[in-house]
Design an enzyme around this catalytic site. Structure first.
Site, mmCIF file in Angstrom:
data_model
loop_
_atom_site.group_PDB
_atom_site.id
_atom_site.type_symbol
_atom_site.label_atom_id
_atom_site.label_comp_id
_atom_site.label_asym_id
_atom_site.label_seq_id
_atom_site.Cartn_x
_atom_site.Cartn_y
_atom_site.Cartn_z
ATOM 1 N N HIS A 78 0.823 -1.218 0.000
ATOM 2 C CA HIS A 78 0.000 0.000 0.000
ATOM 3 C C HIS A 78 0.855 1.265 0.000
ATOM 4 C CE1 HIS A 78 0.315 1.006 4.396
ATOM 5 N NE2 HIS A 78 0.429 -0.289 4.539
ATOM 6 N N ASP A 195 6.158 1.969 6.684
ATOM 7 C CA ASP A 195 4.916 1.211 6.499
ATOM 8 C C ASP A 195 4.019 2.035 5.578
ATOM 9 O OD1 ASP A 195 2.448 -0.058 6.753
ATOM 10 O OD2 ASP A 195 2.153 0.545 8.839
ATOM 11 N N GLU A 229 -5.113 1.250 2.776
ATOM 12 C CA GLU A 229 -4.903 0.158 3.737
ATOM 13 C C GLU A 229 -4.954 0.650 5.165
ATOM 14 O OE1 GLU A 229 -2.817 -2.622 6.399
ATOM 15 O OE2 GLU A 229 -2.275 -0.544 5.925
ATOM 16 N N GLU A 230 -4.443 1.849 5.415
ATOM 17 C CA GLU A 230 -4.357 2.337 6.791
ATOM 18 C C GLU A 230 -5.728 2.596 7.419
ATOM 19 O OE1 GLU A 230 -1.922 2.150 8.575
ATOM 20 O OE2 GLU A 230 -0.090 2.326 7.391
ATOM 21 N N ASP A 250 4.090 -6.086 3.846
ATOM 22 C CA ASP A 250 3.877 -5.016 4.804
ATOM 23 C C ASP A 250 4.924 -5.142 5.910
ATOM 24 O OD1 ASP A 250 2.636 -2.807 6.056
ATOM 25 O OD2 ASP A 250 0.659 -3.512 5.421
ATOM 26 N N HIS A 330 4.427 2.479 13.283
ATOM 27 C CA HIS A 330 3.479 3.598 13.429
ATOM 28 C C HIS A 330 4.017 4.681 14.367
ATOM 29 C CE1 HIS A 330 -0.521 1.825 11.723
ATOM 30 N NE2 HIS A 330 0.527 1.572 10.967
#
Length: 371
Positions: A78, A195, A229-230, A250, A330
């Site tokens: 993504h 990410d 995706e997030e 990922d 994250h």
């Protein structure tokens, strides 16, 4: 599952991978505002001579032709990243925010950002309201953590909500978080948004190796680059009927209680949606063993990827997840180039490996017609 003696897969071009990652990290792409990253990846794919198409929502489909279409494979990563949106124009000339994607305001405090307003771009910093130790003393350390307890100070004269409106800022404007990227001589990479831009760069490097090899995969291999995706629905609309298996790419979480590492490939056996496909996961592990790719297995209890959204949308595909170990996911993330080149090689080998599940090479059965 290894290549034949007369077949050679070129080494993964680590410089290309690094350059693509640096370019992607330099393009803001919070979920909902990904056009720049999509355009860049489309250009990279077209430079390799691949067929490229966009879905209505803007996700990318690219096809590496195989010997046959049925039983096709796909890899998915993504392009969207964490970010924020303007929730309110505050009376003090600051901006209230809501997160885009799931991330803690703990990692937002102090971040440099860009407000992506409709007609302008304005720089700023996310701060707690009690931001000055000289003024508030120990109260700064006792302030609560959360998105209701931060605000965005823009780098323009704004002392009222009306000042913000005059600057062209409005509720709903996207806020892109600076990546603050550093590439170390040791091979470590520190940045926000690894990410999944690191996964996308690994996918592009795998494709470059495949195209350079001149080898034809046994079945079509699709490469999907999703844009949401997030927020949970990345691959919901990209999987095509001929695709029998989907490998998501990922980040893996390196943390206490996890088996992921920042080197080699981490193959997920399950995530919060349940176990991955037994046959597909075993195939990826065996490819690593046969080629000597450093690897480990892990289970992620508070994690999902593009594969979950594809299944929830009704895609009849086997799914697996290969990851590169990320420390502080994250947050202020860190990875190592070894993991990215390992992931890229595994993806290339997977694309060339024989189809071993006969059922996957058959057309989909339609119970209405018996076909």
């Amino acid at each position: 599952m290894t290549l034949m003696p007369d077949q050679t897969l070129p080494e993964i071009d680590a410089d290309y991978l690094r350059d693509e990652l640096a370019a992607l990290l330099d393009i803001p792409s919070p979920t909902g505002l990904t056009d720049g990253a999509v355009a860049h990846v489309c250009g990279a794919l077209q430079a390799m001579g691949l067929e490229v198409a966009l879905t209505r929502l803007g996700a990318i489909r690219a096809r590496l032709p195989g010997a046959q279409a049925e039983g096709a494979r796909a890899c998915v990563g993504h392009l969207d990243t964490l970010g924020a949106q303007v929730k309110a124009l505050k009376p003090n000339g600051r901006l209230a925010l809501v997160p885009v994607g799931h991330w803690s305001a703990r990692f937002a405090e102090g971040a440099r950002v860009t407000v992506m307003a409709e007609t302008t771009r304005i720089r700023g910093t996310i701060l707690p309201p009690l931001a000055s130790g000289h003024t508030f003393g120990d109260e700064v350390d006792r302030a609560p953590i959360g998105w209701d307890h931060v605000e965005l100070r823009i780098d323009a004269r704004a002392e009222t909500a009306a000042d913000l409106e005059a600057l062209g800022i409005a509720i709903g404007d996207h806020v892109a978080i600076d990546p603050q990227t550093e590439f170390m001589d040791s091979g470590y990479i520190v940045s926000r948004h690894l990410d999944d831009k690191a996964g996308v760069a690994a996918m592009l490097a795998a494709l470059k190796s495949l195209v350079a090899s001149g080898l034809t995969p046994p079945v079509d291999c699709w490469w999907f680059f999703t844009i949401a995706e997030e927020v949970g629905h990345g691959a919901a609309g990209v999987v095509l009927p001929d695709i029998a298996s989907l490998v998501a790419v990922d980040n893996g979480t390196t943390a206490p209680g996890q088996n992921s590492r920042e080197t080699g490939v981490t193959i997920a056996m399950a995530d919060q949606t349940g176990p991955f496909d037994y046959h597909l996961t075993r195939k990826l592990v065996q490819l690593c063993r046969a080629d000597g790719i450093d690897h480990q297995k892990d289970i992620f209890r508070h994690y999902r990827s593009d594969s979950a959204s594809a299944l929830e949308a009704g895609a009849d595909v086997r799914t697996a997840l290969v990851t590169f170990g990320v420390d502080a996911s994250h947050g202020y993330e860190r990875i190592h180039m070894d993991a990215l080149t390992s992931v890229a090689r595994l993806l290339a080998l997977y694309a060339l490996s024989p189809v071993e599940i006969a059922q996957d090479a058959l057309p989909l059965h339609d119970p209405r017609t018996g076909a």
